[in-house]
Design a protein around this motif. Structure first.
Motif, PDB file in Angstrom:
ATOM      1  N   GLY A  73       0.825  -1.192   0.000  1.00  0.00           N
ATOM      2  CA  GLY A  73       0.000   0.000   0.000  1.00  0.00           C
ATOM      3  C   GLY A  73       0.865   1.250   0.000  1.00  0.00           C
ATOM      4  O   GLY A  73       2.086   1.184   0.100  1.00  0.00           O
ATOM      5  N   ARG A  74       0.214   2.380  -0.091  1.00  0.00           N
ATOM      6  CA  ARG A  74       0.940   3.640  -0.150  1.00  0.00           C
ATOM      7  C   ARG A  74       1.345   4.067   1.255  1.00  0.00           C
ATOM      8  O   ARG A  74       0.518   4.104   2.152  1.00  0.00           O
ATOM      9  CB  ARG A  74       0.056   4.696  -0.793  1.00  0.00           C
ATOM     10  N   THR A  75       2.620   4.394   1.404  1.00  0.00           N
ATOM     11  CA  THR A  75       3.110   4.853   2.700  1.00  0.00           C
ATOM     12  C   THR A  75       2.811   6.341   2.846  1.00  0.00           C
ATOM     13  O   THR A  75       3.236   7.132   2.014  1.00  0.00           O
ATOM     14  CB  THR A  75       4.627   4.612   2.825  1.00  0.00           C
ATOM     15  N   PRO A  76       2.082   6.726   3.879  1.00  0.00           N
ATOM     16  CA  PRO A  76       1.776   8.150   4.066  1.00  0.00           C
ATOM     17  C   PRO A  76       3.024   9.004   4.133  1.00  0.00           C
ATOM     18  O   PRO A  76       4.037   8.594   4.692  1.00  0.00           O
ATOM     19  CB  PRO A  76       1.023   8.156   5.408  1.00  0.00           C
ATOM     20  N   SER A  77       2.942  10.196   3.567  1.00  0.00           N
ATOM     21  CA  SER A  77       4.121  11.047   3.462  1.00  0.00           C
ATOM     22  C   SER A  77       4.652  11.482   4.820  1.00  0.00           C
ATOM     23  O   SER A  77       5.825  11.802   4.959  1.00  0.00           O
ATOM     24  CB  SER A  77       3.811  12.268   2.603  1.00  0.00           C
ATOM     25  N   ASN A  78       3.819  11.505   5.844  1.00  0.00           N
ATOM     26  CA  ASN A  78       4.271  11.954   7.158  1.00  0.00           C
ATOM     27  C   ASN A  78       4.742  10.794   8.034  1.00  0.00           C
ATOM     28  O   ASN A  78       4.823  10.926   9.247  1.00  0.00           O
ATOM     29  CB  ASN A  78       3.150  12.711   7.869  1.00  0.00           C
ATOM     30  N   TYR A  79       5.060   9.698   7.406  1.00  0.00           N
ATOM     31  CA  TYR A  79       5.473   8.528   8.167  1.00  0.00           C
ATOM     32  C   TYR A  79       6.978   8.459   8.370  1.00  0.00           C
ATOM     33  O   TYR A  79       7.764   8.927   7.556  1.00  0.00           O
ATOM     34  CB  TYR A  79       5.006   7.244   7.468  1.00  0.00           C
ATOM     35  N   ALA A  80       7.340   7.833   9.480  1.00  0.00           N
ATOM     36  CA  ALA A  80       8.704   7.425   9.749  1.00  0.00           C
ATOM     37  C   ALA A  80       8.764   5.909   9.646  1.00  0.00           C
ATOM     38  O   ALA A  80       7.823   5.219  10.040  1.00  0.00           O
ATOM     39  CB  ALA A  80       9.127   7.853  11.156  1.00  0.00           C
ATOM     40  N   MET A  81       9.833   5.421   9.093  1.00  0.00           N
ATOM     41  CA  MET A  81      10.074   3.982   9.029  1.00  0.00           C
ATOM     42  C   MET A  81      11.289   3.693   9.900  1.00  0.00           C
ATOM     43  O   MET A  81      12.262   4.441   9.870  1.00  0.00           O
ATOM     44  CB  MET A  81      10.340   3.542   7.594  1.00  0.00           C
ATOM     45  N   GLY A 134       5.366   4.489  11.525  1.00  0.00           N
ATOM     46  CA  GLY A 134       4.578   5.340  12.409  1.00  0.00           C
ATOM     47  C   GLY A 134       4.700   6.792  11.988  1.00  0.00           C
ATOM     48  O   GLY A 134       5.488   7.121  11.096  1.00  0.00           O
ATOM     49  N   THR A 135       3.949   7.636  12.631  1.00  0.00           N
ATOM     50  CA  THR A 135       3.902   9.044  12.268  1.00  0.00           C
ATOM     51  C   THR A 135       5.110   9.799  12.813  1.00  0.00           C
ATOM     52  O   THR A 135       5.485   9.603  13.972  1.00  0.00           O
ATOM     53  CB  THR A 135       2.615   9.678  12.802  1.00  0.00           C
ATOM     54  N   VAL A 136       5.694  10.626  11.973  1.00  0.00           N
ATOM     55  CA  VAL A 136       6.767  11.504  12.431  1.00  0.00           C
ATOM     56  C   VAL A 136       6.188  12.474  13.462  1.00  0.00           C
ATOM     57  O   VAL A 136       5.116  13.024  13.273  1.00  0.00           O
ATOM     58  CB  VAL A 136       7.374  12.289  11.252  1.00  0.00           C
ATOM     59  N   LYS A 137       6.907  12.663  14.539  1.00  0.00           N
ATOM     60  CA  LYS A 137       6.446  13.540  15.614  1.00  0.00           C
ATOM     61  C   LYS A 137       6.938  14.969  15.403  1.00  0.00           C
ATOM     62  O   LYS A 137       7.820  15.230  14.595  1.00  0.00           O
ATOM     63  CB  LYS A 137       6.940  13.012  16.965  1.00  0.00           C
ATOM     64  N   VAL A 138       6.376  15.882  16.185  1.00  0.00           N
ATOM     65  CA  VAL A 138       6.783  17.285  16.099  1.00  0.00           C
ATOM     66  C   VAL A 138       8.279  17.416  16.406  1.00  0.00           C
ATOM     67  O   VAL A 138       8.986  18.221  15.783  1.00  0.00           O
ATOM     68  CB  VAL A 138       5.956  18.137  17.078  1.00  0.00           C
ATOM     69  N   ARG A 173      11.848   7.279  18.671  1.00  0.00           N
ATOM     70  CA  ARG A 173      12.718   6.148  18.980  1.00  0.00           C
ATOM     71  C   ARG A 173      12.064   5.139  19.902  1.00  0.00           C
ATOM     72  O   ARG A 173      12.663   4.094  20.180  1.00  0.00           O
ATOM     73  CB  ARG A 173      14.015   6.632  19.625  1.00  0.00           C
ATOM     74  N   ARG A 174      10.857   5.421  20.350  1.00  0.00           N
ATOM     75  CA  ARG A 174      10.165   4.487  21.233  1.00  0.00           C
ATOM     76  C   ARG A 174       9.194   3.638  20.407  1.00  0.00           C
ATOM     77  O   ARG A 174       8.451   4.149  19.580  1.00  0.00           O
ATOM     78  CB  ARG A 174       9.405   5.248  22.308  1.00  0.00           C
ATOM     79  N   GLY A 175       9.153   2.371  20.723  1.00  0.00           N
ATOM     80  CA  GLY A 175       8.334   1.464  19.947  1.00  0.00           C
ATOM     81  C   GLY A 175       6.851   1.799  19.967  1.00  0.00           C
ATOM     82  O   GLY A 175       6.147   1.581  18.988  1.00  0.00           O
ATOM     83  N   TYR A 176       6.375   2.361  21.077  1.00  0.00           N
ATOM     84  CA  TYR A 176       4.942   2.639  21.179  1.00  0.00           C
ATOM     85  C   TYR A 176       4.487   3.732  20.222  1.00  0.00           C
ATOM     86  O   TYR A 176       3.304   3.950  20.032  1.00  0.00           O
ATOM     87  CB  TYR A 176       4.543   2.971  22.616  1.00  0.00           C
ATOM     88  N   ASN A 177       5.438   4.449  19.633  1.00  0.00           N
ATOM     89  CA  ASN A 177       5.094   5.480  18.649  1.00  0.00           C
ATOM     90  C   ASN A 177       4.856   4.911  17.258  1.00  0.00           C
ATOM     91  O   ASN A 177       4.489   5.654  16.350  1.00  0.00           O
ATOM     92  CB  ASN A 177       6.203   6.523  18.563  1.00  0.00           C
ATOM     93  N   TYR A 178       5.075   3.629  17.103  1.00  0.00           N
ATOM     94  CA  TYR A 178       4.935   3.016  15.783  1.00  0.00           C
ATOM     95  C   TYR A 178       3.682   2.166  15.736  1.00  0.00           C
ATOM     96  O   TYR A 178       3.413   1.365  16.628  1.00  0.00           O
ATOM     97  CB  TYR A 178       6.185   2.200  15.448  1.00  0.00           C
ATOM     98  N   ASP A 179       2.907   2.367  14.672  1.00  0.00           N
ATOM     99  CA  ASP A 179       1.595   1.739  14.566  1.00  0.00           C
ATOM    100  C   ASP A 179       1.620   0.388  13.873  1.00  0.00           C
ATOM    101  O   ASP A 179       0.751  -0.448  14.105  1.00  0.00           O
ATOM    102  CB  ASP A 179       0.652   2.664  13.778  1.00  0.00           C
ATOM    103  N   TYR A 180       2.572   0.199  12.994  1.00  0.00           N
ATOM    104  CA  TYR A 180       2.607  -1.010  12.177  1.00  0.00           C
ATOM    105  C   TYR A 180       3.971  -1.681  12.321  1.00  0.00           C
ATOM    106  O   TYR A 180       5.002  -1.004  12.324  1.00  0.00           O
ATOM    107  CB  TYR A 180       2.338  -0.680  10.699  1.00  0.00           C
TER     108      TYR A 180
END
Length: 125
Positions: free
Chosen positions: A25-33, A98-102, A107-114
């Motif tokens: 699928g398409r990776t959202p532009s505001n994502y961090a991998m 997961g979403t890039v933060k402000v 760096r914490r795993g809980y910030n990542y959704d997939y």
């Protein structure tokens, strides 16, 4: 977003491996991998992250200068080039999105959704 990690294996100390993480699928532009790893009996730890849009990167101190994270937008894939591998790099490696933060790349795993399934890396001494 579904993630499929691959590329793990057995390598001697000082050797190299490249891990891949293909996103469906398409990776959202505001994502961090990101890549995380977990060694037997240890907690999961952050390895590296990259901004999908801008390509900015962040590394754990333990891998800085040896590992390189990159992404190929056309292939929807993130890579982790690992050089000068050490026995202490032995772990299951996981990719995450997961979403890039402000404040920047999380760096914490809980910030990542997939999360993808792990790929095992074993470095022999």
């Amino acid at each position: 977003v579904q993630l499929q990690a691959s590329g793990g294996g057995l390598v001697q100390a000082g050797g190299s491996l490249t891990l891949s993480c293909a996103a469906s699928g398409r990776t959202p532009s505001n994502y961090a991998m990101a890549w995380f790893r977990q060694a037997p009996g240890k907690e999961r730890e952050f390895v590296a992250a990259i901004s999908w849009s801008f390509g900015t990167t962040s590394y754990a101190d333990s891998v800085k200068g040896r590992f390189t994270i990159s992404r190929d937008k056309d292939k929807n894939t993130v890579y982790l080039q690992m050089n000068s591998l050490k026995p202490e790099d032995t772990a299951d490696y996981y990719c995450a999105a997961g979403t890039v933060k402000v404040y920047g790349l999380p760096r914490r795993g809980y910030n990542y959704d997939y999360w993808g399934q792990g790929t095992q890396v074993t470095v022999s001494s």
